[in-house]
Scaffold this motif. Structure first.
Motif, PDB file in Angstrom:
ATOM      1  N   ILE A  83       0.835  -1.210   0.000  1.00 52.94           N
ATOM      2  CA  ILE A  83       0.000   0.000   0.000  1.00 52.94           C
ATOM      3  C   ILE A  83       0.868   1.257   0.000  1.00 52.94           C
ATOM      4  CG2 ILE A  83      -1.663   1.312   1.378  1.00 52.94           C
ATOM      5  CD1 ILE A  83      -2.880  -1.344   2.224  1.00 52.94           C
ATOM      6  N   PHE A  84       1.956   1.254   0.771  1.00 57.31           N
ATOM      7  CA  PHE A  84       2.865   2.404   0.768  1.00 57.31           C
ATOM      8  C   PHE A  84       3.458   2.594  -0.625  1.00 57.31           C
ATOM      9  CE2 PHE A  84       2.314   3.089   5.091  1.00 57.31           C
ATOM     10  CZ  PHE A  84       3.159   4.069   5.598  1.00 57.31           C
ATOM     11  N   ALA A  85       3.867   1.493  -1.268  1.00 59.06           N
ATOM     12  CA  ALA A  85       4.450   1.598  -2.603  1.00 59.06           C
ATOM     13  C   ALA A  85       3.428   2.147  -3.599  1.00 59.06           C
ATOM     14  CB  ALA A  85       4.954   0.230  -3.067  1.00 59.06           C
ATOM     15  N   ALA A  86       2.188   1.670  -3.510  1.00 61.45           N
ATOM     16  CA  ALA A  86       1.139   2.141  -4.416  1.00 61.45           C
ATOM     17  C   ALA A  86       0.846   3.621  -4.212  1.00 61.45           C
ATOM     18  CB  ALA A  86      -0.123   1.321  -4.209  1.00 61.45           C
ATOM     19  N   ALA A  87       1.089   4.120  -2.991  1.00 64.73           N
ATOM     20  CA  ALA A  87       0.856   5.529  -2.689  1.00 64.73           C
ATOM     21  C   ALA A  87       2.079   6.390  -3.004  1.00 64.73           C
ATOM     22  CB  ALA A  87       0.477   5.689  -1.219  1.00 64.73           C
ATOM     23  N   GLY A  88       3.122   5.789  -3.577  1.00 64.40           N
ATOM     24  CA  GLY A  88       4.317   6.546  -3.923  1.00 64.40           C
ATOM     25  C   GLY A  88       5.260   6.745  -2.761  1.00 64.40           C
ATOM     26  N   ARG A  89       5.084   5.959  -1.698  1.00 64.39           N
ATOM     27  CA  ARG A  89       5.941   6.084  -0.524  1.00 64.39           C
ATOM     28  C   ARG A  89       6.844   4.853  -0.424  1.00 64.39           C
ATOM     29  NH1 ARG A  89       2.418   7.872   4.581  1.00 64.39           N
ATOM     30  NH2 ARG A  89       4.539   7.943   5.422  1.00 64.39           N
ATOM     31  N   ASN A  90       7.843   4.930   0.446  1.00 63.10           N
ATOM     32  CA  ASN A  90       8.779   3.830   0.570  1.00 63.10           C
ATOM     33  C   ASN A  90       8.091   2.630   1.228  1.00 63.10           C
ATOM     34  OD1 ASN A  90      11.017   2.088   1.489  1.00 63.10           O
ATOM     35  ND2 ASN A  90      12.284   3.796   0.787  1.00 63.10           N
ATOM     36  N   PRO A  91       8.035   1.486   0.545  1.00 62.63           N
ATOM     37  CA  PRO A  91       7.303   0.343   1.089  1.00 62.63           C
ATOM     38  C   PRO A  91       7.906  -0.205   2.377  1.00 62.63           C
ATOM     39  CG  PRO A  91       8.565  -0.295  -0.850  1.00 62.63           C
ATOM     40  CD  PRO A  91       8.628   1.198  -0.774  1.00 62.63           C
ATOM     41  N   ILE A  92       9.228  -0.076   2.535  1.00 58.78           N
ATOM     42  CA  ILE A  92       9.852  -0.586   3.756  1.00 58.78           C
ATOM     43  C   ILE A  92       9.424   0.247   4.955  1.00 58.78           C
ATOM     44  CG2 ILE A  92      12.074  -0.979   4.899  1.00 58.78           C
ATOM     45  CD1 ILE A  92      13.229  -1.793   2.246  1.00 58.78           C
ATOM     46  N   ALA A  93       9.116   1.538   4.731  1.00 57.87           N
ATOM     47  CA  ALA A  93       8.572   2.359   5.809  1.00 57.87           C
ATOM     48  C   ALA A  93       7.197   1.843   6.230  1.00 57.87           C
ATOM     49  CB  ALA A  93       8.473   3.820   5.366  1.00 57.87           C
ATOM     50  N   GLY A  94       6.408   1.380   5.273  1.00 57.79           N
ATOM     51  CA  GLY A  94       5.111   0.790   5.609  1.00 57.79           C
ATOM     52  C   GLY A  94       5.269  -0.474   6.418  1.00 57.79           C
ATOM     53  N   ILE A  95       6.234  -1.315   6.038  1.00 58.62           N
ATOM     54  CA  ILE A  95       6.504  -2.527   6.804  1.00 58.62           C
ATOM     55  C   ILE A  95       6.942  -2.175   8.215  1.00 58.62           C
ATOM     56  CG2 ILE A  95       8.105  -4.477   6.987  1.00 58.62           C
ATOM     57  CD1 ILE A  95       8.039  -4.638   3.914  1.00 58.62           C
ATOM     58  N   ALA A  96       7.792  -1.150   8.342  1.00 59.64           N
ATOM     59  CA  ALA A  96       8.273  -0.737   9.658  1.00 59.64           C
ATOM     60  C   ALA A  96       7.125  -0.251  10.542  1.00 59.64           C
ATOM     61  CB  ALA A  96       9.329   0.364   9.510  1.00 59.64           C
ATOM     62  N   ALA A  97       6.230   0.578   9.959  1.00 60.47           N
ATOM     63  CA  ALA A  97       5.105   1.107  10.735  1.00 60.47           C
ATOM     64  C   ALA A  97       4.184  -0.017  11.199  1.00 60.47           C
ATOM     65  CB  ALA A  97       4.324   2.126   9.908  1.00 60.47           C
ATOM     66  N   ALA A  98       3.920  -0.977  10.310  1.00 61.07           N
ATOM     67  CA  ALA A  98       3.040  -2.089  10.678  1.00 61.07           C
ATOM     68  C   ALA A  98       3.695  -2.988  11.713  1.00 61.07           C
ATOM     69  CB  ALA A  98       2.680  -2.890   9.425  1.00 61.07           C
TER      70      ALA A  98
END
Length: 532
Positions: A160-175
């Protein structure tokens, strides 16, 4: 799959933690060795005449407080007790019944797909600005779904982070920070509360046999903790972690970023909800409302089945609190069943029974661990070593006259450090509770407060220890987006979360204790030791 950076495993402080932790035996054998240690210690204590004055019980002949002496576990009475009462010791271990009952329902909710779909629905359409807090909130609520939060939500957050143009690893970290760093934070009690308070009750009963656990004993505290941790995870993700990670320029298909793409891609997790899934969620919502309405009816309706009107004002709601274990069983069971009917994967009662059976199969390891922990706790009590340690420890704490907020903060820090070496929440609490709970109860700190302090310390450092069982899985999720991402990268990325969450948790528990805010219904911060 390339595992770049894993050479850092054997270097530095975290390398030492991993090497030391890997030398520890499996928790089942850890408690077996502890039993052997307690047996040997009880013999020494008996020979040396270790004793303490019971804080409550009075000798009926002398009228004076009863003296508790250490008892050898090699005595004929205790040897007979061990073998004769072995079935009773195991089956009467409180966490066993609590956890198995809740898991009978939660297993249906997980296997029907309710937990996974609910988490997907919660995050997939989130606005870009609110993406981080929504992911973090759903991750913390996902603790009710146990393992499903790790295997569904964390990889989905990266997509979802990648689809929103954000760093996907940051999304993994937040989750990961929400699911594991916010492990105890939630809006509602659940499986973890049943497990921890079962152990708390077993520990309290070694000194106060009439004390009854309340599964909602930390409800207010974990509710507030959720909204304390939420802005922390939001800030650390958006202001510290994502700027360090930089702009992501790869594909939004994770399998395209790894050298070996033979493993299944996770992008199916981000597909739109199908009509059957939407229908299942509606059915599950109606079932949830039905269970809530039923409990309200039994509590406030004719006959007030869950209210003991003959008891004192403080004890009238005791049946209601004790019914919550059964309530969560029914809630998860009916919501999962309704969802399964909606999507079509529960076609008959046989499907339902199979899901319940499979959930019990997953509890096999817990049963083995519970058998060993139950005997450790019981034998520790038979030896009187726990009571003697608690009494003398309470006397030392009283002599130090340490302010309660400082005392509870020290408990949090101790647990956080120990969590780096013993990852299992239940095993760690089973080890600490027999001493911490009665010792602090003797100086007026309620068992609910001690349990809350334990939960704060147990959460914060989950995300930085390689001994956490899901740590390698999170590393794999990150390597799908960056094949050179190693365990050192993951530890360094999660360290700011751990420090900020620990600091926020310490501030929360200290303020909570200082202002004496109830931790849950009928769960004060301070309480006089219960009378026998």
């Amino acid at each position: 799959m390339t595992n770049g950076g894993t050479q850092s495993l054997n270097k530095g402080f975290f390398g030492w933690i991993e090497r030391t932790g890997n030398k520890l035996p499996d928790p089942v054998f850890l408690f077996f060795y502890l039993i052997l240690f307690v047996v040997a210690l009880s013999v020494v204590a008996d020979l040396l005449g270790w004793a303490a004055v019971h804080p409550i019980e009075v000798d009926p002949e002398t009228g004076e407080r009863r003296v508790i002496a250490a008892t050898s576990l090699f005595s004929a009475e205790n040897i007979r007790r061990l073998w004769v009462e072995m079935p009773k010791t195991f089956t009467h271990f409180h966490p066993l019944g609590y956890v198995l009952v809740v898991m009978l329902g939660a297993g249906v909710a997980e296997r029907s797909g309710l937990f996974g779909t609910a988490m997907r629905a919660g995050v997939r359409n989130a606005p870009t600005f609110l993406l981080t807090p929504i992911v973090a909130l759903v991750a913390m609520l996902g603790n009710l779904a146990a393992d499903a939060a790790y295997v569904v939500l964390i990889p989905l957050a990266g997509i979802i982070f990648a689809a929103a143009g954000r760093n996907p690893i940051a999304g993994i970290a937040a989750a990961f920070a929400g699911v594991s760093g916010g492990f105890s934070a939630n809006l509602f009690p659940g499986q973890l509360d049943a497990l921890l308070f079962g152990i708390t009750q077993a520990a309290a009963e070694t000194v106060f046999p009439n004390w009854e656990a309340n599964i909602a004993g930390n409800w207010y505290f974990i509710f507030v903790m959720t909204f304390v941790f939420l802005p922390v995870i939001w800030y650390v993700t958006d202001r510290i972690i994502e700027p360090r990670l930089g702009t992501y320029s790869g594909s939004i298909n994770p399998s395209a970023n790894v050298a070996d793409d033979s493993e299944p891609a996770e992008d199916a997790q981000d597909r739109p909800l199908e009509e059957g899934e939407k229908r299942g969620l509606r059915y599950a919502g109606l079932a949830t409302l039905g269970v809530i309405a039923l409990w309200l009816l039994m509590t406030f309706g004719p006959g007030t089945a869950l209210i003991d009107e003959t008891a004192s004002a403080e004890a009238q709601f005791t049946p209601f609190y004790q019914s919550l274990v059964g309530g969560f069983f029914l809630l998860f069971l009916l919501a999962g069943w309704a969802y399964g009917k909606g999507v079509g994967n529960i076609k008959s009662h046989r499907d339902l029974v199979k899901m319940m059976s499979d959930s019990m199969a997953d509890m096999a390891y817990f049963l083995v661990l519970a058998f060993m922990v139950a005997h450790f706790v019981a034998m520790f009590g038979w030896s009187n070593l726990g009571l003697i340690t608690a009494v003398h420890g309470a006397e030392i704490l009283q002599s130090l006259d340490m302010p309660a907020p400082i005392l509870l903060a020290l408990v949090v820090i101790f647990v956080a450090v120990m969590n780096l070496f013993v990852g299992s929440a239940s095993a760690k609490w089973a080890l600490l509770a027999p001493i911490l709970v009665p010792m602090l109860m003797l100086i007026g700190v309620s068992a609910e407060t001690t349990t809350a302090a334990y939960r704060v310390g147990d959460s914060a450092t989950n995300i930085i220890t390689p001994l956490m069982v899901y740590f390698p899985l999170i590393l794999v999720f990150c390597q799908r987006w960056n094949k050179d991402f190693g365990i050192g990268n993951l530890t360094a990325m999660m360290l700011p979360y751990a420090l900020w969450l620990l600091g926020a948790g310490l501030a929360l528990i200290m303020l909570w204790v200082a202002f004496e805010i109830p931790l849950g219904p009928s769960s004060p911060v301070f309480a006089p030791p219960p009378t026998s």
